[in-house]
Design an enzyme around this catalytic site. Structure first.
Site, mmCIF file in Angstrom:
data_model
loop_
_atom_site.group_PDB
_atom_site.id
_atom_site.type_symbol
_atom_site.label_atom_id
_atom_site.label_comp_id
_atom_site.label_asym_id
_atom_site.label_seq_id
_atom_site.Cartn_x
_atom_site.Cartn_y
_atom_site.Cartn_z
ATOM 1 N N SER A 13 25.862 -4.781 91.612
ATOM 2 C CA SER A 13 25.950 -6.063 92.296
ATOM 3 C C SER A 13 24.741 -6.256 93.193
ATOM 4 O O SER A 13 23.966 -5.327 93.431
ATOM 5 C CB SER A 13 27.240 -6.141 93.119
ATOM 6 O OG SER A 13 27.251 -5.109 94.096
ATOM 7 N N VAL A 19 21.924 -16.600 92.370
ATOM 8 C CA VAL A 19 20.720 -17.421 92.260
ATOM 9 C C VAL A 19 20.476 -17.816 90.810
ATOM 10 O O VAL A 19 20.072 -18.947 90.519
ATOM 11 C CB VAL A 19 19.499 -16.668 92.836
ATOM 12 C CG1 VAL A 19 18.204 -17.423 92.548
ATOM 13 C CG2 VAL A 19 19.674 -16.469 94.330
ATOM 14 N N CYS A 378 26.712 -23.966 117.168
ATOM 15 C CA CYS A 378 28.119 -23.570 117.345
ATOM 16 C C CYS A 378 28.268 -22.660 118.564
ATOM 17 O O CYS A 378 28.212 -23.124 119.695
ATOM 18 C CB CYS A 378 28.645 -22.923 116.067
ATOM 19 S SG CYS A 378 30.448 -22.773 116.044
ATOM 20 N N GLN A 382 27.782 -23.316 122.762
ATOM 21 C CA GLN A 382 28.722 -22.938 123.815
ATOM 22 C C GLN A 382 28.044 -22.059 124.861
ATOM 23 O O GLN A 382 28.228 -22.246 126.078
ATOM 24 C CB GLN A 382 29.921 -22.220 123.202
ATOM 25 C CG GLN A 382 30.749 -23.114 122.272
ATOM 26 C CD GLN A 382 31.771 -22.329 121.473
ATOM 27 O OE1 GLN A 382 31.994 -21.143 121.714
ATOM 28 N NE2 GLN A 382 32.391 -22.994 120.492
ATOM 29 N N GLU A 402 36.927 -17.317 125.592
ATOM 30 C CA GLU A 402 36.900 -16.354 124.488
ATOM 31 C C GLU A 402 36.315 -15.034 124.960
ATOM 32 O O GLU A 402 36.758 -13.958 124.537
ATOM 33 C CB GLU A 402 36.057 -16.906 123.329
ATOM 34 C CG GLU A 402 35.896 -15.920 122.169
ATOM 35 C CD GLU A 402 34.927 -16.377 121.099
ATOM 36 O OE1 GLU A 402 34.787 -15.671 120.094
ATOM 37 O OE2 GLU A 402 34.283 -17.433 121.277
ATOM 38 N N HIS A 504 27.812 -27.157 112.362
ATOM 39 C CA HIS A 504 26.865 -26.319 111.623
ATOM 40 C C HIS A 504 25.993 -27.198 110.737
ATOM 41 O O HIS A 504 26.332 -27.454 109.578
ATOM 42 C CB HIS A 504 27.614 -25.308 110.761
ATOM 43 C CG HIS A 504 28.273 -24.205 111.527
ATOM 44 N ND1 HIS A 504 27.724 -22.941 111.638
ATOM 45 C CD2 HIS A 504 29.439 -24.178 112.218
ATOM 46 C CE1 HIS A 504 28.531 -22.176 112.365
ATOM 47 N NE2 HIS A 504 29.581 -22.900 112.741
ATOM 48 N N GLU A 506 23.362 -26.546 109.190
ATOM 49 C CA GLU A 506 22.734 -25.818 108.081
ATOM 50 C C GLU A 506 23.478 -25.971 106.762
ATOM 51 O O GLU A 506 22.871 -25.867 105.684
ATOM 52 C CB GLU A 506 22.597 -24.328 108.428
ATOM 53 C CG GLU A 506 23.899 -23.536 108.516
ATOM 54 C CD GLU A 506 24.567 -23.572 109.878
ATOM 55 O OE1 GLU A 506 25.437 -22.713 110.137
ATOM 56 O OE2 GLU A 506 24.235 -24.468 110.685
#
Length: 528
Positions: A13, A19, A378, A382, A402, A504, A506
């Site tokens: 793998s 791709v 993200c 914060q 958090e 996000h 991206e």
């Protein structure tokens, strides 16, 4: 009925099968074929959402909130499509569905077995995901011979029996180059094809993964021992960028082979925009150093979509972003290291948990004070709010709940709808949300529109009760979620470029369609 291309992998793998799959899709798309892609992951997890980034890399998020394998990101970028959570099938999903049906009595008292019940569920999901497309690519994760793969290989064999030549099998396998003799060793590939044939599947084509272009003798040997014609053996050797792979396979005749074998309408391929993109990507006139501050930097695949989004923006600006990986844990030990890196821009990356967060906050402070172009994503947004609250507003001990449940100033806290959540998997704020952009802001100038749609994956958010104080000190909210009042974009007026997003960006970046915040970051870096 759908036309399916089933792609299997052999030998080992991690050699770039995803791709190759995405490149095959790009080749078909260039001929006007509507293409879809499905990734099958044989693990028992229902989805990738609860996996450690060190074990699995990035969790890619689909528009409808699926937490999926990172290969779906490759598919979306190469095909310029938006895929659904149904495009990632796992063993966990299959077994969970079969057991739930058994509990509801849907099998009418039958003994529930791997064949036909599990394989039927696999086939049903593949055909459902393929609906409405000319061709659907189905990548079976892992390598042939893995015991986890067996139900999926059996389902694929049955699909070929049921759909005939509308199902095409392509096998991707490594052919290593023996350094001592300079000889390509085809035996591992031969064995993986033999194993595949043992399960009743004969490949129609083989894609050889290799370090260098393989020689004609190796091609002849592979054809002889795999029962695949030499004209259906293709070579994906190492190149300077993964975006060159579709062009590489096209030059070898992959497109014509697929069209002929699947009975598709023959059309000349339109790769002009792709060729132009690859040329800009690989021969830029300028370069900028981009600091990438996070806690998983030993494994860049944890931030794969951000890396690719920066490449997309760089190509549009004829610029190569040279990534400088900054381990936030090391910054905690020695913050002065930031002053020695010479970065032109700073990205504070997404993440979860307390480890390394003080180092990430220090990266924010450095970018703010030293006027380094900055983008927070993200968790990065914060922490930008936490840094501002501490060091500009003067709120000692300000933090996210958090990271410190007992913080005296919870400037970031758990979103209201997350407070009753009692399971981890699939329970975050996930997928597309509409975002309204405040006019007259940096965000408005970047997007050139009053709103955008962006993907999300988070539980915590900016505490609205602190906004008046933050705003008075100079922090500006320039983007709001449309359906509920939630902070989506922050920026600092007067800074060369300081912007951070709760979403996000991206995940929606494409090779020829870079996202505004990445373009803006690199433009600001070029000016600095």
């Amino acid at each position: 009925m759908p036309k399916l291309i089933v792609i299997t992998g052999g030998v080992m793998s991690g050699v770039g099968k995803g791709v190759v799959v995405a490149s095959i899709g790009r080749i078909l798309r260039a001929r006007g074929v509507s293409v879809n892609a499905v990734k099958i992951d044989p693990y028992i997890n229902v989805d990738a959402g609860t996996m450690n980034p060190y074990a699995h890399g990035e969790v890619f998020v689909t528009y409808d909130g699926g937490e999926t394998d990172l290969d779906l990101g490759h598919y979306e970028r190469f095909l310029d499509v938006e895929l659904s959570k149904r495009n990632n099938i796992t063993s966990g999903q299959i077994y969970l569905s079969v057991i739930e049906k058994e509990r509801r009595g849907e099998y009418l008292g039958q003994t529930v077995q791997l064949i036909p019940h599990v394989t039927d569920e696999i086939k049903r999901r593949i055909v459902e995901a393929a609906g409405g497309y000319d061709v659907t690519l189905v990548e079976i994760g892992g390598t042939v011979g893995d015991y986890e793969q067996l139900p999926f290989l059996e389902a694929a064999r049955q699909l070929r029996l049921e759909l005939g030549h509308d199902v095409l099998f392509i096998h991707v396998a490594l052919v290593p180059l023996l350094k001592t003799t300079g000889e390509f060793k085809t035996k591992p590939l031969q064995h993986s094809v033999a194993e595949l044939r043992r399960y009743g599947i004969q490949p129609d084509a083989v894609v050889v993964r290799s370090e260098k272009p393989i020689d004609a003798g190796s091609v002849k040997k592979i054809a002889l021992f795999t029962n695949v014609p030499q004209s259906a053996i293709f070579n994906s050797y190492d190149v300077d960028t993964i975006y060159r792979v579709p062009l590489l396979l096209e030059e070898q005749g992959m497109g014509d082979f697929l069209v002929h074998r699947l009975g598709l309408a023959p059309r000349p391929p339109a790769h002009e925009d792709w060729r132009e993109y690859v040329a800009k990507l690989t021969s830029p006139r300028r370069k900028v150093a981009v600091g990438m501050c996070g806690k998983y930097v030993e494994l860049p695949d944890a931030y794969l979509s951000i890396i690719e989004a920066l490449k997309h923006a760089g190509a549009a600006l004829d610029t190569r972003p040279e990534l400088v990986w900054i381990n936030s844990v090391e910054v905690e030990k020695n913050p002065d290291v930031l002053y020695k890196l010479g970065v032109d821009a700073m990205v504070v990356l997404p993440g979860f948990g307390k480890r390394g967060t003080e180092g990430m906050i220090e990266c924010v402070r450095y970018a703010r004070v030293e006027k380094i172009p900055f983008l927070g994503i993200c968790f990065g947004m914060q922490l930008a709010v936490v840094e501002f609250a501490r060091n500009v507003l003067g709120l000692k001990g300000a933090n996210s709940t958090e990271l410190d449940p007992d913080t005296p100033h919870p400037v970031v806290h758990l979103a209201p709808e997350q407070r009753e959540v009692d399971v981890l998997g699939g329970s975050m704020i996930l997928g597309d949300r509409e975002v309204d952009i405040v006019q007259g802001t940096l965000a408005a100038s970047l997007y050139g529109a009053p709103h955008t749609v962006e993907r999300h994956r988070h539980r915590y958010e900016v505490n609205l009760s602190y906004l008046p104080k933050l705003a008075d000190a100079g922090l500006r909210v320039s983007g709001w979620r449309r359906d509920v009042k939630r902070v989506e974009i922050i920026e600092l007026p007067g800074h060369p470029y300081f912007i951070a997003t709760q979403f996000h960006p991206e995940f929606k970046s494409r090779p020829t369609k870079p996202r505004p915040v990445f373009l803006g970051l690199l433009k600001a870096a070029l000016r600095s």
